[in-house]
Write an enzyme that holds these catalytic residues in place. Structure first.
Site, PDB file in Angstrom:
ATOM      1  N   GLY A  11       7.530  37.496  -1.922  1.00  0.00           N
ATOM      2  CA  GLY A  11       6.088  37.048  -1.764  1.00  0.00           C
ATOM      3  C   GLY A  11       5.337  37.650  -0.634  1.00  0.00           C
ATOM      4  O   GLY A  11       5.714  37.512   0.594  1.00  0.00           O
ATOM      5  N   GLY A  13       2.163  36.877   0.069  1.00  0.00           N
ATOM      6  CA  GLY A  13       1.033  35.790   0.139  1.00  0.00           C
ATOM      7  C   GLY A  13       1.017  35.325   1.642  1.00  0.00           C
ATOM      8  O   GLY A  13       1.432  36.319   2.477  1.00  0.00           O
ATOM      9  N   PHE A  14       0.375  34.260   1.763  1.00  0.00           N
ATOM     10  CA  PHE A  14       0.160  33.789   3.217  1.00  0.00           C
ATOM     11  C   PHE A  14       1.571  33.717   3.942  1.00  0.00           C
ATOM     12  O   PHE A  14       1.662  34.054   5.233  1.00  0.00           O
ATOM     13  CB  PHE A  14      -0.752  32.651   3.453  1.00  0.00           C
ATOM     14  CG  PHE A  14      -2.079  32.929   3.066  1.00  0.00           C
ATOM     15  CD1 PHE A  14      -2.835  33.117   3.976  1.00  0.00           C
ATOM     16  CD2 PHE A  14      -2.575  32.893   1.905  1.00  0.00           C
ATOM     17  CE1 PHE A  14      -4.500  33.501   3.749  1.00  0.00           C
ATOM     18  CE2 PHE A  14      -4.021  32.939   1.305  1.00  0.00           C
ATOM     19  CZ  PHE A  14      -4.819  33.315   2.301  1.00  0.00           C
ATOM     20  N   GLU A 171     -15.491  23.850  -5.950  1.00  0.00           N
ATOM     21  CA  GLU A 171     -16.189  25.061  -5.631  1.00  0.00           C
ATOM     22  C   GLU A 171     -16.696  25.876  -7.010  1.00  0.00           C
ATOM     23  O   GLU A 171     -17.653  26.372  -7.074  1.00  0.00           O
ATOM     24  CB  GLU A 171     -14.877  26.121  -4.904  1.00  0.00           C
ATOM     25  CG  GLU A 171     -14.707  25.685  -3.644  1.00  0.00           C
ATOM     26  CD  GLU A 171     -13.353  26.275  -3.028  1.00  0.00           C
ATOM     27  OE1 GLU A 171     -13.086  25.984  -2.007  1.00  0.00           O
ATOM     28  OE2 GLU A 171     -12.867  26.917  -3.928  1.00  0.00           O
ATOM     29  N   ASP A 301       3.576  27.406  -0.421  1.00  0.00           N
ATOM     30  CA  ASP A 301       3.348  26.459  -1.751  1.00  0.00           C
ATOM     31  C   ASP A 301       4.727  26.081  -2.319  1.00  0.00           C
ATOM     32  O   ASP A 301       4.630  24.852  -3.172  1.00  0.00           O
ATOM     33  CB  ASP A 301       2.454  27.003  -2.761  1.00  0.00           C
ATOM     34  CG  ASP A 301       0.926  26.965  -2.314  1.00  0.00           C
ATOM     35  OD1 ASP A 301       0.722  26.627  -1.019  1.00  0.00           O
ATOM     36  OD2 ASP A 301      -0.011  27.350  -2.903  1.00  0.00           O
TER      37      ASP A 301
HETATM   38  C1  LIG Z   1      -8.620  29.285  -6.430  1.00  0.00           C
HETATM   39  C2  LIG Z   1      -7.829  28.747  -4.918  1.00  0.00           C
HETATM   40  C3  LIG Z   1      -8.613  28.352  -3.903  1.00  0.00           C
HETATM   41  C4  LIG Z   1      -7.859  28.048  -2.762  1.00  0.00           C
HETATM   42  N1  LIG Z   1      -8.742  27.487  -1.574  1.00  0.00           N
HETATM   43  C5  LIG Z   1      -7.993  27.227  -0.486  1.00  0.00           C
HETATM   44  C6  LIG Z   1      -8.945  26.983   0.904  1.00  0.00           C
HETATM   45  O1  LIG Z   1     -10.035  26.777   0.667  1.00  0.00           O
HETATM   46  N2  LIG Z   1      -8.120  26.763   1.849  1.00  0.00           N
HETATM   47  C7  LIG Z   1      -6.613  26.910   2.017  1.00  0.00           C
HETATM   48  O2  LIG Z   1      -6.112  26.429   3.066  1.00  0.00           O
HETATM   49  N3  LIG Z   1      -6.012  26.970   0.804  1.00  0.00           N
HETATM   50  C8  LIG Z   1      -6.790  27.410  -0.394  1.00  0.00           C
HETATM   51  N4  LIG Z   1      -5.825  27.598  -1.369  1.00  0.00           N
HETATM   52  C9  LIG Z   1      -4.324  27.330  -1.467  1.00  0.00           C
HETATM   53  C10 LIG Z   1      -3.670  28.759  -0.713  1.00  0.00           C
HETATM   54  O3  LIG Z   1      -4.497  29.859  -1.400  1.00  0.00           O
HETATM   55  C11 LIG Z   1      -2.153  28.561  -1.068  1.00  0.00           C
HETATM   56  O4  LIG Z   1      -1.743  27.418  -0.277  1.00  0.00           O
HETATM   57  C12 LIG Z   1      -1.565  29.618  -0.319  1.00  0.00           C
HETATM   58  O5  LIG Z   1      -2.131  30.891  -0.954  1.00  0.00           O
HETATM   59  C13 LIG Z   1      -0.006  29.574  -0.482  1.00  0.00           C
HETATM   60  O6  LIG Z   1       0.507  30.718   0.401  1.00  0.00           O
HETATM   61  P1  LIG Z   1       1.772  31.429  -0.208  1.00  0.00           P
HETATM   62  O7  LIG Z   1       2.426  32.457   0.725  1.00  0.00           O
HETATM   63  O8  LIG Z   1       2.798  30.036  -0.297  1.00  0.00           O
HETATM   64  O9  LIG Z   1       1.698  31.840  -1.791  1.00  0.00           O
HETATM   65  P2  LIG Z   1       0.420  32.653  -2.242  1.00  0.00           P
HETATM   66  O10 LIG Z   1      -0.343  33.004  -1.465  1.00  0.00           O
HETATM   67  O11 LIG Z   1       0.212  32.397  -3.760  1.00  0.00           O
HETATM   68  O12 LIG Z   1       1.420  34.206  -2.502  1.00  0.00           O
HETATM   69  C14 LIG Z   1       2.665  34.300  -3.282  1.00  0.00           C
HETATM   70  C15 LIG Z   1       3.017  35.785  -3.394  1.00  0.00           C
HETATM   71  O13 LIG Z   1       4.185  35.921  -4.178  1.00  0.00           O
HETATM   72  C16 LIG Z   1       4.178  36.869  -5.163  1.00  0.00           C
HETATM   73  N5  LIG Z   1       5.204  36.507  -6.180  1.00  0.00           N
HETATM   74  C17 LIG Z   1       5.354  35.345  -6.926  1.00  0.00           C
HETATM   75  N6  LIG Z   1       6.338  35.481  -7.907  1.00  0.00           N
HETATM   76  C18 LIG Z   1       6.903  36.347  -7.530  1.00  0.00           C
HETATM   77  C19 LIG Z   1       8.165  36.949  -7.833  1.00  0.00           C
HETATM   78  N7  LIG Z   1       9.115  36.353  -8.972  1.00  0.00           N
HETATM   79  N8  LIG Z   1       8.813  38.107  -7.284  1.00  0.00           N
HETATM   80  C20 LIG Z   1       7.782  38.889  -6.487  1.00  0.00           C
HETATM   81  N9  LIG Z   1       6.463  38.260  -5.862  1.00  0.00           N
HETATM   82  C21 LIG Z   1       6.229  37.176  -6.496  1.00  0.00           C
HETATM   83  C22 LIG Z   1       2.813  36.788  -5.640  1.00  0.00           C
HETATM   84  O14 LIG Z   1       2.186  37.911  -6.128  1.00  0.00           O
HETATM   85  C23 LIG Z   1       2.057  36.559  -4.199  1.00  0.00           C
HETATM   86  O15 LIG Z   1       1.536  37.849  -3.743  1.00  0.00           O
HETATM   87  C24 LIG Z   1      -6.554  27.904  -2.789  1.00  0.00           C
HETATM   88  C25 LIG Z   1      -5.887  28.429  -3.856  1.00  0.00           C
HETATM   89  C26 LIG Z   1      -6.500  28.771  -5.000  1.00  0.00           C
HETATM   90  C27 LIG Z   1      -5.691  29.124  -6.213  1.00  0.00           C
END
Ligand SMILES: Cc1cc2nc3c(=O)[nH]c(=O)nc-3n(C[C@H](O)[C@H](O)[C@H](O)COP(=O)(O)OP(=O)(O)OC[C@H]3O[C@@H](n4cnc5c(N)ncnc54)[C@H](O)[C@@H]3O)c2cc1C
Length: 427
Positions: A11, A13-14, A171, A301
Site C-alpha cells: 500500500g 497510501g499515507f 463535503e 485505516d
Molecule cells: C473521500 C474521503 C475524504 C477524506 N477526508 C479526510 C480528511 O479530510 N482528513 C483526514 O485526515 N482524512 C480523510 N480521509 C481519510 C484518509 O484519506 C485515510 O484515513 C487515509 O488515506 C488512510 O491511509 P492508509 O495509508 O491507511 O490507506 P490509503 O491512503 O487508502 O492507501 C491504501 C493504499 O493501498 C493500496 N492497496 C489496497 N489494497 C491493496 C492490495 N491488496 N494490494 C496492493 N495495494 C493495495 C491502495 O491502492 C492504496 O494506494 C478521507 C477519506 C476519504 C475516502
C-alpha cells in the site's frame, strides 16, 4: 545491498508512503507493492467528484515520488494473501515476494452493511475511478433533465441524495449544492439547475458525530444556508436504481445517490490470522505489530490501535502518517537490537469543509467555523498534497474558483449513450 533486511510495504497510501520515506537512508532494502500506480490524496476526492479539480491534481505516480530512494523497488501488483509462517506475500498474478519485515497498509473500501448490491446504484468515494464515476452521474443527470419533458422524471433526475453525514458526506452535499447554484446555473436553457435538490441522510441523531455538538449544529446550519436538506435519524433501508427508501417508510425518487456511510477494511487482512474488528480492521499491539509476529506491522485505516487508555487512533491521514513514521522507527530499533517503543498518536484536531469559505474546525480547545476554518482547511490540505506541481495547480484553481464560483473540470468521460439510456429506463 541484497543482504540488507528486506522491508516489504503493501500500500502506497499515507501510511505506506511515509514509512517508505522514513526508510530512505536506512540500511534496508524496501519493496513497495500497490495495485495502483499512484498515491491518492483522498481528502480532496470530493472535489474531483464535483468537478472542481482534475484527477491528476490530487494523485502522483508512486514511482516518481520515491525515485530518489535508491534501495527501493516499486511493484504494481495486488497482494492477495500473506503467509506469515513462510514470510511471503502472494500477488494476484501468481508471484510471491518474501520479506524480513512486512508493513500492511491497504486502507479501506466502503461498506454497504451487508447489501453489496446497493453499490451499483450508490457508488462510494474512495478511488479516482469512484470520483470520476460520481462526476459523470451528476453531470449526466443535469444533461438528461435538460431534455426531459415530464416534470416528475425531471425532479427525480434533479434530486441528489448523499448517504452518511460524516465529513465526506458533508463535503459532497455542500459541494453539490454549490455547483448547482453557481457553476451550472448559467449553462442550461430548459432547466434551472438551482432547482435541483440535494439531500443529506444521516442514520444517527446528528451529522459529524465525531465533532463536538456545537460544530455539528453549525455545519447543519451552514448546509441549510446552501439549500441542502439535512435529515438526521434517517437510516437508509433500501437503495434502488430510481429511489432510496428510508426507515419509517419515506421513499425518495432519485437517480443519483452517493454513498458515504460506512467503511470496511481490506479483505487481504483476513489472511494475516490476527484478531479483526467488526469493520475488518486488525487489532494491533502497542507497537502496531500483530500478536506473535513482531515482524508484521499493520498501519493506517487497516489497523485498530487502542492502548494506554487513549481513544482508538482515528482512520485519518494523520493517523496513517504517524503510524507509518512509527513503523520505520520500530523496524530500525529491532534491526539495531533495541526494544521498540509503543506508538502514541498525537491528535492535531479535525477539520471538515462544507463549502466555499465554510468549514468547521475542532482543534482541541479551539473550536471555530466559517471563513477562517475554511482557510485553515485549504492551507493544511494543500501543504500535505504530494508534489510541488499539484500544490501550485490546486492553489491557482482554488483562487480562481473562489473569485469566479466556477468549477472547471466539468467533463463527462466514458460512454454517455448507454448510461443515459439506462437512467432514462430507470434501470
Ligand atoms: C473521500 C474521503 C475524504 C477524506 N477526508 C479526510 C480528511 O479530510 N482528513 C483526514 O485526515 N482524512 C480523510 N480521509 C481519510 C484518509 O484519506 C485515510 O484515513 C487515509 O488515506 C488512510 O491511509 P492508509 O495509508 O491507511 O490507506 P490509503 O491512503 O487508502 O492507501 C491504501 C493504499 O493501498 C493500496 N492497496 C489496497 N489494497 C491493496 C492490495 N491488496 N494490494 C496492493 N495495494 C493495495 C491502495 O491502492 C492504496 O494506494 C478521507 C477519506 C476519504 C475516502
Amino acid at each position: 545491498v541484497s543482504d540488507r533486511p528486506h522491508v516489504v510495504i503493501i500500500g502506497g497510501g499515507f501510511a505506506g508512503l511515509y514509512l517508505a520515506k522514513r526508510l530512505k537512508r536506512a540500511a534496508v532494502r524496501v519493496t513497495l507493492i500497490d495495485r495502483r500506480n499512484h498515491h491518492l490524496f483522498q481528502p480532496m476526492l470530493y472535489q474531483v467528484a464535483t468537478a472542481a479539480l482534475n484527477p491528476s491534481d490530487i494523485a502522483s505516480p508512486i514511482r516518481s515520488i520515491l525515485r530518489r530512494h535508491e534501495h527501493l523497488d516499486v511493484i504494481l501488483g495486488e497482494a492477495v494473501r500473506v503467509d506469515t509462517n513462510a514470510r511471503t506475500v502472494h500477488l494476484a498474478d501468481g508471484d510471491t515476494v518474501s520479506y524480513d519485515f512486512l508493513a500492511v497498509a491497504p486502507g479501506a473500501r466502503h461498506s454497504y452493511f451487508g447489501h453489496p448490491e446497493w453499490e451499483s446504484a450508490a457508488p462510494g468515494l474512495k478511488s479516482l475511478e469512484d470520483a470520476v464515476e460520481i462526476r459523470r452521474r451528476v453531470l449526466l443527470a443535469f444533461e438528461r433533465a435538460e431534455r426531459e419533458p415530464s416534470a416528475s422524471a425531471r425532479h427525480e433526475l434533479l434530486t441528489f441524495v448523499v448517504v452518511g453525514g460524516g465529513p465526506t458526506g458533508v463535503e459532497v452535499a455542500g459541494a453539490l449544492a454549490e455547483i448547482r447554484r453557481f457553476a451550472l446555473a448559467r449553462d442550461f436553457r430548459h432547466i434551472d439547475p438551482r432547482e435541483a435538490e440535494v439531500m443529506l441522510l444521516e442514520a444517527g441523531p446528528r451529522i459529524l458525530p465525531s465533532y463536538p455538538e456545537c460544530l455539528s449544529a453549525r455545519a447543519k446550519a451552514e448546509l441549510r444556508e446552501l439549500g441542502v436538506i439535512v435529515r438526521e435519524s434517517s437510516a437508509v433501508t433500501t437503495v434502488h436504481s430510481d429511489a432510496v427508501e428510508v426507515e419509517g417508510g419515506l421513499r425518495i425518487p432519485t437517480t443519483t445517490v452517493v454513498w458515504a456511510a460506512g467503511n470496511q477494511a481490506s479483505p487481504l487482512l483476513t489472511t494475516l490470522g490476527a484478531e479483526l474488528t467488526r469493520q475488518g480492521r486488525v487489532v494491533v499491539e502497542p507497537d502496531c505489530s500483530i500478536a506473535g509476529h513482531p515482524e508484521v506491522l499493520v498501519l493506517g485505516d487497516a489497523a485498530w490501535h487502542e492502548h494506554g487508555g487513549a481513544p482508538p487512533v482515528p482512520a485519518t491521514c494523520p493517523g496513517g502518517i504517524q503510524m507509518g513514521q512509527h513503523a520505520a522507527k520500530a523496524i530500525l530499533a529491532t534491526i539495531a537490537g533495541k526494544p521498540r517503543t509503543p506508538f502514541r498518536y498525537f491528535n492535531k484536531g479535525q477539520l471538515a469543509v462544507i463549502g466555499r469559505g465554510r468549514a468547521v474546525a475542532d482543534l482541541g480547545k479551539l473550536r471555530f467555523s466559517g471563513f477562517f476554518a475554511w482557510l485553515a482547511w485549504a492551507l493544511i490540505h494543500i501543504a500535505y498534497l504530494i508534489g510541488f506541481r499539484n500544490r501550485v495547480l490546486v492553489m491557482i484553481q482554488y483562487a480562481w474558483a473562489y473569485v469566479t464560483f466556477a468549477h472547471g473540470a466539468r467533463l463527462i468521460t466514458g460512454e454517455t449513450g448507454e448510461y443515459a439510456a439506462r437512467i432514462a429506463r430507470g434501470a
